[in-house]
Motif scaffolding. Structure first.
Motif, PDB file in Angstrom:
ATOM      1  N   ASP A 226      -8.994   0.044   8.471  1.00  0.00           N
ATOM      2  CA  ASP A 226      -9.120   1.219   7.722  1.00  0.00           C
ATOM      3  C   ASP A 226      -9.037   1.047   6.065  1.00  0.00           C
ATOM      4  OD1 ASP A 226      -9.131   2.801  10.107  1.00  0.00           O
ATOM      5  OD2 ASP A 226      -7.384   3.698   9.841  1.00  0.00           O
TER       6      ASP A 226
ATOM      7  N   PHE B 162       0.723  -1.073   0.016  1.00  0.00           N
ATOM      8  CA  PHE B 162      -0.028  -0.005  -0.015  1.00  0.00           C
ATOM      9  C   PHE B 162       0.981   1.011  -0.106  1.00  0.00           C
ATOM     10  CE2 PHE B 162      -1.930   3.330   2.918  1.00  0.00           C
ATOM     11  CZ  PHE B 162      -2.864   3.525   2.004  1.00  0.00           C
TER      12      PHE B 162
ATOM     13  N   GLU C 272     -12.208  -0.655   5.015  1.00  0.00           N
ATOM     14  CA  GLU C 272     -13.417   0.172   5.142  1.00  0.00           C
ATOM     15  C   GLU C 272     -13.419   1.249   4.071  1.00  0.00           C
ATOM     16  OE1 GLU C 272     -14.076   1.658   9.111  1.00  0.00           O
ATOM     17  OE2 GLU C 272     -15.279   3.212   8.479  1.00  0.00           O
ATOM     18  N   LEU C 273     -12.140   1.813   3.725  1.00  0.00           N
ATOM     19  CA  LEU C 273     -12.117   2.638   2.497  1.00  0.00           C
ATOM     20  C   LEU C 273     -12.259   2.101   1.400  1.00  0.00           C
ATOM     21  CD1 LEU C 273      -9.257   4.717   3.900  1.00  0.00           C
ATOM     22  CD2 LEU C 273     -11.624   5.494   3.537  1.00  0.00           C
ATOM     23  N   GLY C 274     -12.532   0.835   1.224  1.00  0.00           N
ATOM     24  CA  GLY C 274     -12.615  -0.187  -0.017  1.00  0.00           C
ATOM     25  C   GLY C 274     -11.193  -0.154  -0.788  1.00  0.00           C
ATOM     26  N   ALA C 275     -10.210  -0.141  -0.233  1.00  0.00           N
ATOM     27  CA  ALA C 275      -8.974  -0.100  -0.570  1.00  0.00           C
ATOM     28  C   ALA C 275      -8.329  -1.525  -1.349  1.00  0.00           C
ATOM     29  CB  ALA C 275      -7.677   0.741  -0.234  1.00  0.00           C
TER      30      ALA C 275
ATOM     31  N   ILE D 263      -8.189  -3.475  -4.508  1.00  0.00           N
ATOM     32  CA  ILE D 263      -9.453  -3.463  -5.089  1.00  0.00           C
ATOM     33  C   ILE D 263      -9.277  -2.755  -6.512  1.00  0.00           C
ATOM     34  CG2 ILE D 263     -11.808  -3.071  -5.069  1.00  0.00           C
ATOM     35  CD1 ILE D 263     -11.759  -4.029  -2.121  1.00  0.00           C
TER      36      ILE D 263
END
Lengths: 223, 146
Positions: free
Chosen positions: B132, B100, B135-138, B146
């Protein structure tokens, strides 16, 4: 802004922002001084505003650290936090309402804006109409300073503390603070003509083993 | 003067009309404005007070709407399940985080796991950051982008 704020248990940092696309989660230490926490949140919002898309993990030493060496993006986030928590249009008239620069005035403003003494002092120096500056010393010499825009740049503070200054007593724990005192400008500046002027100094304890000195210069030094 | 309503997307005609009217008023001098108000048989002071009151109400309504939207977002986020990436072995979780932060040297150094006496993050902080990101859709539940 698309950022959510949470309190959390953080060991390695003071606050962090994890961002992805146009959403972010800001986590700040849930314990400690609420004024500090407010500044940390505003600092992270500054990252989100200026450095959107990036994540950041900020140590305590990077939030509200006004030393010259602090990285550019951290300084930018600090400036954003100061603007957000102490908007100039509100801060300036309240600061000007005080009769002279003093830590009493700064503490009153800090209470009004729910900000720390240090952050408020720096805002005070930036926005007040008086020729004043804040100088921070540690036991190894000057750490940083900030001066009002009206003070000429040739008034650059000395690296070391003068034994005559009350700052010495505060730095070495003999007193928490020292009342405003008039002292020769050469105690604070080593410019060739400094001994012709007097300045007003007022000193309080800073974080850790530091002393903050608020210096007010006379008009003659501004020429 | 150019006034742009909203950000992005087609602007409805009624909003364009409102923008034009505001632009016309802003372009007028004080004298022109006063002359127009007098020609209408109105009192300038009273009109100014009326307008200020309308602006104050609009500002308050706008603030309430923004607060309501923020509250709805908080409620929505509270209902979002936090990730399950932490069920992966520690080494794999650390690798997800390192991936990341790959393009950011400073962040990457901060995300290094704490060695003995080190300054890196703890395992708990690692899991929180992964949550986190979920939750953020990363990332997905396996830690894949993703």
């Amino acid at each position: 802004m698309g950022a959510r704020v949470r309190n959390g248990i953080l060991h390695s940092c003071e606050a962090r922002i994890i961002g992805f696309r146009n959403q972010a989660i800001i986590t700040v230490k849930g314990d400690g001084d609420p004024r500090r926490r407010r500044f940390s949140i505003a600092h992270e919002l500054g990252h989100w505003q200026h450095h959107r898309g990036r994540s950041s993990i900020c140590r305590a030493s990077e939030i509200g650290n006004f030393s010259q060496g602090n990285a550019g993006i951290e300084r930018q986030a600090d400036n954003y936090a100061a603007d957000l928590l102490m908007p100039a249009y509100l801060f300036r008239p309240l600061a000007t309402a005080h009769r002279r620069p003093s830590f009493a005035a700064i503490d009153a403003l800090a209470a009004a804006f729910s900000t720390s003494r240090l952050a408020t002092a720096l805002r005070f120096v930036d926005l007040s109409p008086w020729p004043c500056m804040i100088v921070c010393h540690g036991q190894n010499g000057r750490r940083w300073f900030r001066r009002n825009g009206g003070i000429p740049h040739h008034w650059f503070p000395r690296d070391d503390l003068d034994p005559e200054s009350d700052a010495m007593d505060v730095l070495y724990g003999k007193a928490d603070r020292a009342r405003p005192t008039i002292i020769g400008a050469d105690a604070w500046f080593d410019r060739w003509n400094a001994d012709r002027f007097n300045v007003t100094e007022e000193c309080v304890q800073g974080f850790g083993k530091e002393v903050l000195a608020l210096l007010t210069l006379p008009d003659q030094m501004l020429e | 003067m150019v006034i742009v309503s909203g950000t992005g997307g087609p602007v409805p005609p009624i909003v364009r009309l409102a923008d034009e009217l505001v632009a016309d008023i802003m372009d007028m001098s004080d004298a022109e404005l006063l002359a127009e108000i007098e020609a209408e048989g109105l009192n300038a002071e009273e009109e100014a007070d009326r307008m200020r009151a309308m602006i104050a109400i609009a500002t308050a309504q706008s603030g309430k709407l923004r607060l309501k939207a923020a509250r709805a977002e908080i409620d929505r986020a509270a209902g979002t399940p936090r990730g399950q990436v932490h069920q992966l072995p520690l080494k794999e979780r650390a690798a997800v985080l390192a991936r990341f932060a790959n393009d950011d040297t400073k962040l990457k150094s901060r995300l290094t796991m704490a060695a003995r006496n080190g300054e890196g993050i703890t395992e708990k902080e690692l899991d929180d950051i992964l949550a986190d990101l979920r939750e953020l859709g990363a990332i997905d539940e396996d830690g894949n982008p993703i």
